[in-house]
Design a protein around this motif. Sequence first.
Motif, PDB file in Angstrom:
ATOM      1  N   ILE A 244      13.235   4.627   5.291  1.00  0.00           N
ATOM      2  CA  ILE A 244      12.005   3.799   4.907  1.00  0.00           C
ATOM      3  C   ILE A 244      12.585   2.606   4.490  1.00  0.00           C
ATOM      4  O   ILE A 244      11.791   1.721   4.730  1.00  0.00           O
ATOM      5  CB  ILE A 244      11.481   4.840   3.897  1.00  0.00           C
ATOM      6  CG1 ILE A 244      11.023   6.056   4.669  1.00  0.00           C
ATOM      7  CG2 ILE A 244      10.084   4.080   3.445  1.00  0.00           C
ATOM      8  CD1 ILE A 244      10.375   6.752   3.440  1.00  0.00           C
ATOM      9  N   PHE A 245      13.467   2.513   3.527  1.00  0.00           N
ATOM     10  CA  PHE A 245      13.885   1.202   3.133  1.00  0.00           C
ATOM     11  C   PHE A 245      14.256  -0.082   4.242  1.00  0.00           C
ATOM     12  O   PHE A 245      13.940  -1.095   4.246  1.00  0.00           O
ATOM     13  CB  PHE A 245      15.082   1.223   2.218  1.00  0.00           C
ATOM     14  CG  PHE A 245      15.722  -0.154   1.464  1.00  0.00           C
ATOM     15  CD1 PHE A 245      14.687  -0.810   0.764  1.00  0.00           C
ATOM     16  CD2 PHE A 245      16.947  -0.505   1.981  1.00  0.00           C
ATOM     17  CE1 PHE A 245      15.242  -2.002   0.136  1.00  0.00           C
ATOM     18  CE2 PHE A 245      17.355  -1.718   1.368  1.00  0.00           C
ATOM     19  CZ  PHE A 245      16.384  -2.663   0.589  1.00  0.00           C
ATOM     20  N   LEU A 246      15.211   0.571   5.252  1.00  0.00           N
ATOM     21  CA  LEU A 246      15.484  -0.479   5.922  1.00  0.00           C
ATOM     22  C   LEU A 246      14.666  -0.782   7.078  1.00  0.00           C
ATOM     23  O   LEU A 246      14.759  -1.537   7.700  1.00  0.00           O
ATOM     24  CB  LEU A 246      16.997   0.198   6.644  1.00  0.00           C
ATOM     25  CG  LEU A 246      18.233   0.054   5.831  1.00  0.00           C
ATOM     26  CD1 LEU A 246      19.000   1.074   6.438  1.00  0.00           C
ATOM     27  CD2 LEU A 246      18.435  -1.072   5.099  1.00  0.00           C
ATOM     28  N   GLN A 247      13.940   0.281   7.619  1.00  0.00           N
ATOM     29  CA  GLN A 247      13.035   0.170   8.675  1.00  0.00           C
ATOM     30  C   GLN A 247      11.800  -0.233   8.439  1.00  0.00           C
ATOM     31  O   GLN A 247      10.778  -0.825   9.467  1.00  0.00           O
ATOM     32  CB  GLN A 247      13.149   1.469   9.777  1.00  0.00           C
ATOM     33  CG  GLN A 247      14.340   1.594  10.247  1.00  0.00           C
ATOM     34  CD  GLN A 247      14.499   2.818  11.259  1.00  0.00           C
ATOM     35  OE1 GLN A 247      13.224   3.418  11.572  1.00  0.00           O
ATOM     36  NE2 GLN A 247      15.627   3.140  11.585  1.00  0.00           N
TER      37      GLN A 247
ATOM     38  N   PRO B 235       0.761  -1.014   0.070  1.00  0.00           N
ATOM     39  CA  PRO B 235      -0.077   0.035  -0.152  1.00  0.00           C
ATOM     40  C   PRO B 235       0.855   1.104  -0.028  1.00  0.00           C
ATOM     41  O   PRO B 235       1.802   1.440   0.822  1.00  0.00           O
ATOM     42  CB  PRO B 235      -0.752  -0.158   1.271  1.00  0.00           C
ATOM     43  CG  PRO B 235      -0.943  -1.391   1.447  1.00  0.00           C
ATOM     44  CD  PRO B 235       0.518  -1.989   1.167  1.00  0.00           C
ATOM     45  N   ARG B 236       0.652   2.102  -0.790  1.00  0.00           N
ATOM     46  CA  ARG B 236       1.334   3.478  -1.185  1.00  0.00           C
ATOM     47  C   ARG B 236       1.412   4.281   0.135  1.00  0.00           C
ATOM     48  O   ARG B 236       1.922   5.140   0.642  1.00  0.00           O
ATOM     49  CB  ARG B 236       1.091   4.043  -2.304  1.00  0.00           C
ATOM     50  CG  ARG B 236       1.919   5.160  -2.581  1.00  0.00           C
ATOM     51  CD  ARG B 236       1.760   5.635  -3.910  1.00  0.00           C
ATOM     52  NE  ARG B 236       2.720   6.665  -4.225  1.00  0.00           N
ATOM     53  CZ  ARG B 236       4.129   6.375  -4.647  1.00  0.00           C
ATOM     54  NH1 ARG B 236       4.609   5.238  -4.755  1.00  0.00           N
ATOM     55  NH2 ARG B 236       5.059   7.417  -4.866  1.00  0.00           N
ATOM     56  N   GLU B 237       0.030   4.110   0.933  1.00  0.00           N
ATOM     57  CA  GLU B 237      -0.270   5.021   1.979  1.00  0.00           C
ATOM     58  C   GLU B 237       0.740   4.684   2.970  1.00  0.00           C
ATOM     59  O   GLU B 237       1.028   5.928   3.911  1.00  0.00           O
ATOM     60  CB  GLU B 237      -1.663   4.656   2.572  1.00  0.00           C
ATOM     61  CG  GLU B 237      -2.807   5.070   1.649  1.00  0.00           C
ATOM     62  CD  GLU B 237      -3.110   4.177   0.463  1.00  0.00           C
ATOM     63  OE1 GLU B 237      -3.772   4.526  -0.396  1.00  0.00           O
ATOM     64  OE2 GLU B 237      -2.293   3.055   0.439  1.00  0.00           O
ATOM     65  N   LEU B 238       1.196   3.427   3.095  1.00  0.00           N
ATOM     66  CA  LEU B 238       2.330   3.157   4.153  1.00  0.00           C
ATOM     67  C   LEU B 238       3.469   3.819   3.986  1.00  0.00           C
ATOM     68  O   LEU B 238       4.277   4.459   4.919  1.00  0.00           O
ATOM     69  CB  LEU B 238       2.742   1.494   4.202  1.00  0.00           C
ATOM     70  CG  LEU B 238       3.682   1.109   5.198  1.00  0.00           C
ATOM     71  CD1 LEU B 238       3.135   1.217   6.491  1.00  0.00           C
ATOM     72  CD2 LEU B 238       4.066  -0.516   4.861  1.00  0.00           C
ATOM     73  N   PHE B 239       3.986   4.116   2.790  1.00  0.00           N
ATOM     74  CA  PHE B 239       5.099   4.678   2.341  1.00  0.00           C
ATOM     75  C   PHE B 239       4.814   6.272   2.356  1.00  0.00           C
ATOM     76  O   PHE B 239       5.657   6.876   2.852  1.00  0.00           O
ATOM     77  CB  PHE B 239       5.592   4.466   0.810  1.00  0.00           C
ATOM     78  CG  PHE B 239       6.498   5.493   0.021  1.00  0.00           C
ATOM     79  CD1 PHE B 239       7.871   5.537   0.306  1.00  0.00           C
ATOM     80  CD2 PHE B 239       6.084   6.453  -0.526  1.00  0.00           C
ATOM     81  CE1 PHE B 239       8.874   6.351   0.083  1.00  0.00           C
ATOM     82  CE2 PHE B 239       7.073   7.405  -1.178  1.00  0.00           C
ATOM     83  CZ  PHE B 239       8.333   7.269  -0.898  1.00  0.00           C
TER      84      PHE B 239
ATOM     85  N   GLY C 115       8.885  12.089   8.173  1.00  0.00           N
ATOM     86  CA  GLY C 115      10.233  12.362   7.937  1.00  0.00           C
ATOM     87  C   GLY C 115      11.396  11.418   7.563  1.00  0.00           C
ATOM     88  O   GLY C 115      12.266  11.368   7.894  1.00  0.00           O
ATOM     89  N   GLY C 116      10.805  10.175   7.370  1.00  0.00           N
ATOM     90  CA  GLY C 116      11.747   9.035   6.930  1.00  0.00           C
ATOM     91  C   GLY C 116      12.454   9.669   5.474  1.00  0.00           C
ATOM     92  O   GLY C 116      11.930  10.077   4.439  1.00  0.00           O
TER      93      GLY C 116
END
Length: 283
Positions: A188-191, A171-175, A182-183
């Motif tokens: 964002i990729f690692l966590q 889901p793009r909402e997660l991104f 502030g990711g």
Amino acid sequence: MKHSAERIGIYAFLFSAALFFLLPLYVMLVTSVKSMDEIRAGGIFALPLAPTFEPWRLAWSEVCTGAACEGVRAGFWNSVAITVPSTLLPIALGAVNGYALSFWKPRGGAVLFAVLLAGAFIPVQVMLYPMVRMMATLGVFGSMPAIVLVHTIFGMPLMTLLFRNYYAGVPRELFQAARIDGGSFWRIFLQVMLPMSAPIIVVAAIMQVTGVWNDYILGLVFAGRDNLPMTVQLNNVINTTTGTRLYNVNMAATVLTALLPLAVYFLSGRWFVRGIAAGAVKG
């Protein structure tokens, strides 16, 4: 009655397919524990009368794989040294590429993805000579870094395709929520993304491990004499033209070479199916 006939047909097909693939393995296993006298007596499908593991010992530590007669043991460790980095690097690069192409949409990303996708379908043989020239220019031809780099290059398109399709279903909402918090790209990729990627990482690892381990032509061309993988040494054992052909030792060497892919399949086959299903549903 109709369902019973369908079930019988399905089981008959599955039994035939299993027999088709397992019969050669059975022949290799029983031949590898027979003496040469028993093999010459015929009965390729017969169980051994006096099983012996001496052919396995010879195949592992004494059979000639060329000028050296040290068995396929050295080739095994060469294959391990090649497979580990040639699996980790393409998966890491493919995961980052797939993540960037799915969420960050860099300029020219669609063109890059198309080029990578085209690269996945180009026959390896077409690229051999350009890759040889490139490795020679870099001064690493015939070395461990050369064969690892080649496997990384050829593995990255498929890895990128797997991860891109997997992340496309997230889901793009997660991104967007992570971006609002502030990711950064790597955070964002690692966590966020990487902890969710276990199913597709398993699929990618299985595909890359089996592909690199079973490779012959790239190892023969790029690895160099001191780093020849197990498949190349097996070819030297099987196709030797000197002395008596020891079929039991040849079969033992063949099984030893195939042991790791077989172990990967039997130990992680269900994870492979789950990962493929997850990617199919999400992508």
